[in-house]
Design a protein around this motif. Structure first.
Motif, PDB file in Angstrom:
ATOM      1  N   ASN A 279       2.529 -11.692   4.924  1.00  0.00           N
ATOM      2  CA  ASN A 279       2.846 -10.575   5.811  1.00  0.00           C
ATOM      3  C   ASN A 279       1.639 -10.239   6.689  1.00  0.00           C
ATOM      4  O   ASN A 279       0.683  -9.619   6.236  1.00  0.00           O
ATOM      5  CB  ASN A 279       3.257  -9.347   4.981  1.00  0.00           C
ATOM      6  CG  ASN A 279       3.541  -8.135   5.854  1.00  0.00           C
ATOM      7  OD1 ASN A 279       4.002  -8.273   6.983  1.00  0.00           O
ATOM      8  ND2 ASN A 279       3.245  -6.955   5.329  1.00  0.00           N
TER       9      ASN A 279
ATOM     10  N   THR B 224       5.130  -3.671   5.729  1.00  0.00           N
ATOM     11  CA  THR B 224       4.878  -3.953   4.316  1.00  0.00           C
ATOM     12  C   THR B 224       5.970  -3.363   3.433  1.00  0.00           C
ATOM     13  O   THR B 224       6.426  -4.010   2.472  1.00  0.00           O
ATOM     14  CB  THR B 224       3.498  -3.405   3.905  1.00  0.00           C
ATOM     15  OG1 THR B 224       2.499  -3.990   4.753  1.00  0.00           O
ATOM     16  CG2 THR B 224       3.183  -3.741   2.456  1.00  0.00           C
TER      17      THR B 224
ATOM     18  N   ASN C 165      -0.445 -10.284   1.393  1.00  0.00           N
ATOM     19  CA  ASN C 165      -0.303  -9.204   2.375  1.00  0.00           C
ATOM     20  C   ASN C 165      -1.571  -9.054   3.205  1.00  0.00           C
ATOM     21  O   ASN C 165      -2.681  -9.046   2.669  1.00  0.00           O
ATOM     22  CB  ASN C 165      -0.015  -7.873   1.668  1.00  0.00           C
ATOM     23  CG  ASN C 165       0.722  -6.904   2.560  1.00  0.00           C
ATOM     24  OD1 ASN C 165       1.873  -7.149   2.924  1.00  0.00           O
ATOM     25  ND2 ASN C 165       0.079  -5.815   2.927  1.00  0.00           N
TER      26      ASN C 165
ATOM     27  N   ALA D 152       2.103  -1.830  -0.646  1.00  0.00           N
ATOM     28  CA  ALA D 152       2.469  -2.948  -1.535  1.00  0.00           C
ATOM     29  C   ALA D 152       1.970  -2.749  -2.956  1.00  0.00           C
ATOM     30  O   ALA D 152       2.341  -3.521  -3.851  1.00  0.00           O
ATOM     31  CB  ALA D 152       1.916  -4.259  -0.980  1.00  0.00           C
TER      32      ALA D 152
END
Length: 302
Positions: free
Chosen positions: A64, A91, A109, A146
């Motif tokens: 991401n 996210t 991430n 996250a």
């Protein structure tokens, strides 16, 4: 073959990562906001949280990288809001889809060393406390979006990226352009540390995280030897055959780029401790090698 979904795949890092993964035989799915145009694209809308869990049915890892550009324009109140909201919204959408899929999908991430704030000569590792300032607040919220997935046992790595040295985009490209015209000297005394990493090492480090689902939590993606900005300016001048000794007053930088100047002159002596301890080897470990990797195209076109 690993199946990797990438958000922000059209950006500097995302596009380079896409090419590299495909070159090694992986299948890459790009998530796009517009209507899809090919079989390797799938639709999402992070602003509304729209990401169908079914679109992750064949995905092994999500990388991401989505988020509004940080240094590509002056920081208005509206743009600062977009910098924060785009990262948090993206996210949350990814995490929601992973949880909705019911599968143990790896999440790498996006994150940034900006979380540490301006720390002078202090050596910063993944165990260092967050600092202060706008970008530190953004990164804390970004990772925080996250964190619940990680807390519930999910495989989540926060790729705290430094300054990616490339002539094609990001925060380093303007310095290369200034150096090309003999204007790439130190900013003020240039004593602050910039945690550079070559684009090749950034891509390799992200790939390393894709392949190591056991490596979770924050991971600094920087070169192993952060350098002071004045030394970076000197190395750039040497590599490009241009003078790089005239300092730029910090006030002049602030006039040109606005509030972002405070982040440009922030000192972050961040080390990739967890990467190196896990066995990652940098292709460009020294400042000279990083600069040469970033200026090759610029020198050719000079």
């Amino acid at each position: 073959m690993t199946v990797v979904a990438i958000t922000g795949a059209s950006g500097l890092i995302g596009s380079a990562l896409t090419r590299s993964l495909r070159d090694r035989g992986d299948r890459v799915i790009r998530f796009v906001r517009r209507e899809t145009r090919s079989a390797d694209e799938r639709r999402w809308d992070p602003a509304t949280g729209l990401l169908d869990p079914a679109s992750l049915a064949d995905i092994d890892t999500v990388v991401n990288l989505a988020g509004a550009g940080i240094g590509d324009r002056r920081w208005s109140t509206e743009h600062k809001r977009a910098i924060l909201r785009s990262r948090v919204d993206a996210t949350r959408a990814v995490v929601g889809a992973i949880e909705g899929s019911g599968r143990g999908i790896r999440l790498v991430n996006g994150s940034a060393v900006g979380i540490y704030g301006d720390r002078g000569d202090e050596i910063l590792t993944e165990t260092s406390d967050p600092g202060t300032g706008f970008l530190s607040e953004v990164v804390r919220a970004w990772e925080g979006s996250a964190q619940p997935l990680l807390d519930r046992g999910g495989s989540v790595a926060f790729a705290r990226t430094g300054i990616v040295a490339s002539p094609s985009g990001g925060a380093f490209a303007p310095l290369i352009r200034l150096t090309k015209f003999g204007l790439g000297g130190p900013i003020g005394l240039g004593r602050f540390y910039w945690p550079l990493i070559s684009l090749a090492d950034e891509v390799s480090a992200l790939t390393f995280l894709i392949d190591r689902p056991d490596l979770t939590g924050p991971v600094n993606l920087t070169g192993p030897a952060p350098a002071r900005q004045r030394d970076i300016a000197r190395a750039l001048g040497t590599a490009m055959g241009r003078p790089a000794f005239l300092p730029a007053p910090p006030l002049a930088v602030r006039i040109v780029v606005g509030e972002f100047a405070g982040e440009i002159t922030a000192s972050q002596r961040a080390l990739p401790t967890r990467l190196t301890e896990a066995g990652f080897a940098h292709q460009h470990p020294t400042l000279a090698e990083i600069v040469r990797s970033a200026t090759a195209d610029a020198i050719t076109s000079a």
